[in-house]
Design a protein around this motif. Structure first.
Motif, PDB file in Angstrom:
ATOM      1  N   VAL A   5      16.109  -1.508  20.851  1.00  0.00           N
ATOM      2  CA  VAL A   5      16.813  -2.148  19.471  1.00  0.00           C
ATOM      3  C   VAL A   5      17.195  -3.492  20.174  1.00  0.00           C
ATOM      4  CG1 VAL A   5      16.439  -2.981  17.438  1.00  0.00           C
ATOM      5  CG2 VAL A   5      16.236   0.085  18.599  1.00  0.00           C
ATOM      6  N   GLU A   6      16.574  -4.743  20.505  1.00  0.00           N
ATOM      7  CA  GLU A   6      17.441  -5.819  20.815  1.00  0.00           C
ATOM      8  C   GLU A   6      17.122  -6.563  19.471  1.00  0.00           C
ATOM      9  OE1 GLU A   6      13.802  -4.958  23.988  1.00  0.00           O
ATOM     10  OE2 GLU A   6      14.067  -4.406  21.464  1.00  0.00           O
ATOM     11  N   SER A  21      21.672  -9.085  21.596  1.00  0.00           N
ATOM     12  CA  SER A  21      22.069  -7.543  22.496  1.00  0.00           C
ATOM     13  C   SER A  21      20.900  -6.630  22.243  1.00  0.00           C
ATOM     14  CB  SER A  21      22.688  -7.046  20.861  1.00  0.00           C
ATOM     15  OG  SER A  21      24.445  -8.569  20.904  1.00  0.00           O
ATOM     16  N   CYS A  22      20.965  -5.875  23.244  1.00  0.00           N
ATOM     17  CA  CYS A  22      19.626  -4.000  22.835  1.00  0.00           C
ATOM     18  C   CYS A  22      21.042  -3.353  22.905  1.00  0.00           C
ATOM     19  CB  CYS A  22      19.577  -4.183  24.340  1.00  0.00           C
ATOM     20  SG  CYS A  22      18.641  -2.924  24.726  1.00  0.00           S
ATOM     21  N   ALA A  23      20.721  -2.463  21.553  1.00  0.00           N
ATOM     22  CA  ALA A  23      21.087  -1.583  21.469  1.00  0.00           C
ATOM     23  C   ALA A  23      20.334  -0.141  21.779  1.00  0.00           C
ATOM     24  CB  ALA A  23      21.760  -0.727  19.716  1.00  0.00           C
ATOM     25  N   TYR A  95      12.561  -8.619  26.175  1.00  0.00           N
ATOM     26  CA  TYR A  95      12.829  -7.106  26.002  1.00  0.00           C
ATOM     27  C   TYR A  95      14.115  -6.865  27.506  1.00  0.00           C
ATOM     28  CZ  TYR A  95       8.164  -8.214  24.465  1.00  0.00           C
ATOM     29  OH  TYR A  95       6.805  -8.224  23.958  1.00  0.00           O
ATOM     30  N   CYS A  96      14.684  -5.929  26.292  1.00  0.00           N
ATOM     31  CA  CYS A  96      15.301  -5.155  27.217  1.00  0.00           C
ATOM     32  C   CYS A  96      14.996  -3.523  27.852  1.00  0.00           C
ATOM     33  CB  CYS A  96      16.691  -4.907  26.726  1.00  0.00           C
ATOM     34  SG  CYS A  96      16.674  -3.585  24.955  1.00  0.00           S
ATOM     35  N   ALA A  97      15.634  -3.392  28.403  1.00  0.00           N
ATOM     36  CA  ALA A  97      14.203  -2.350  29.841  1.00  0.00           C
ATOM     37  C   ALA A  97      15.573  -1.308  30.362  1.00  0.00           C
ATOM     38  CB  ALA A  97      13.299  -2.805  30.810  1.00  0.00           C
ATOM     39  N   ALA A  98      15.357  -0.548  30.707  1.00  0.00           N
ATOM     40  CA  ALA A  98      16.036   0.829  30.919  1.00  0.00           C
ATOM     41  C   ALA A  98      15.744   1.781  31.912  1.00  0.00           C
ATOM     42  CB  ALA A  98      16.893   1.882  29.700  1.00  0.00           C
ATOM     43  N   GLY A 117      12.435  -1.858  25.155  1.00  0.00           N
ATOM     44  CA  GLY A 117      12.059  -2.385  23.105  1.00  0.00           C
ATOM     45  C   GLY A 117      10.955  -3.261  23.113  1.00  0.00           C
ATOM     46  N   GLN A 118      11.400  -3.426  21.894  1.00  0.00           N
ATOM     47  CA  GLN A 118      10.188  -3.642  21.134  1.00  0.00           C
ATOM     48  C   GLN A 118       9.884  -5.474  20.887  1.00  0.00           C
ATOM     49  OE1 GLN A 118      12.761  -3.644  20.351  1.00  0.00           O
ATOM     50  NE2 GLN A 118      13.456  -5.261  18.437  1.00  0.00           N
TER      51      GLN A 118
END
Length: 126
Positions: A5-6, A21-23, A95-98, A117-118
């Motif tokens: 979640v960003e 931030s990206c949790a 967007y963050c990504a893993a 994330g969204q």
């Protein structure tokens, strides 16, 4: 699978700063390499920055090098993107990504990321 979640996006004037931030929740955050991507209207998604699972390796797109800084806090399961000296051309959804497969180094290839994330909107006015 990790959930992302960003937050932290918004409207800022050129030359200003924002910190995204990206949790993460779910599977162990420190198992993942993390990345930030962005997509502006009418354009393809592009790589912004990435960081390895323990933060030892980072990489940046040439367009943001020297202005953006990626970091992570594994205890808080959060990755950050500090954005300074923002320009109108930085306007995009971020967007963050893993990634599990590239956790030990960094990759700018979106196809190597497993979770996204969204997105959070960043708008830079001139």
């Amino acid at each position: 699978q990790v959930q992302l979640v960003e937050s932290g996006g918004g409207l800022v004037q050129a030359g200003g700063s924002l910190r995204l931030s990206c949790a993460a929740s779910g599977r162990s955050f420190s198992s993942y390499g993390m990345g930030w991507f962005r997509q502006a209207p009418g354009r393809d998604r592009e790589f912004v920055s990435a960081i390895s699972r323990f933060g030892g390796s980072t990489s940046y797109a040439d367009s943001v090098k020297g202005r953006f800084a990626i970091s992570r806090d594994n205890a808080k399961a959060t990755v950050y993107l500090q954005m300074n000296n923002l320009k109108p051309e930085d306007t995009a959804v971020y967007y963050c990504a893993a990634t599990l497969r590239r956790a030990y180094d960094t990759t700018n290839n979106g196809r190597e990321y497993d979770a996204w994330g969204q997105g959070t909107q960043v708008t830079v006015s001139s």
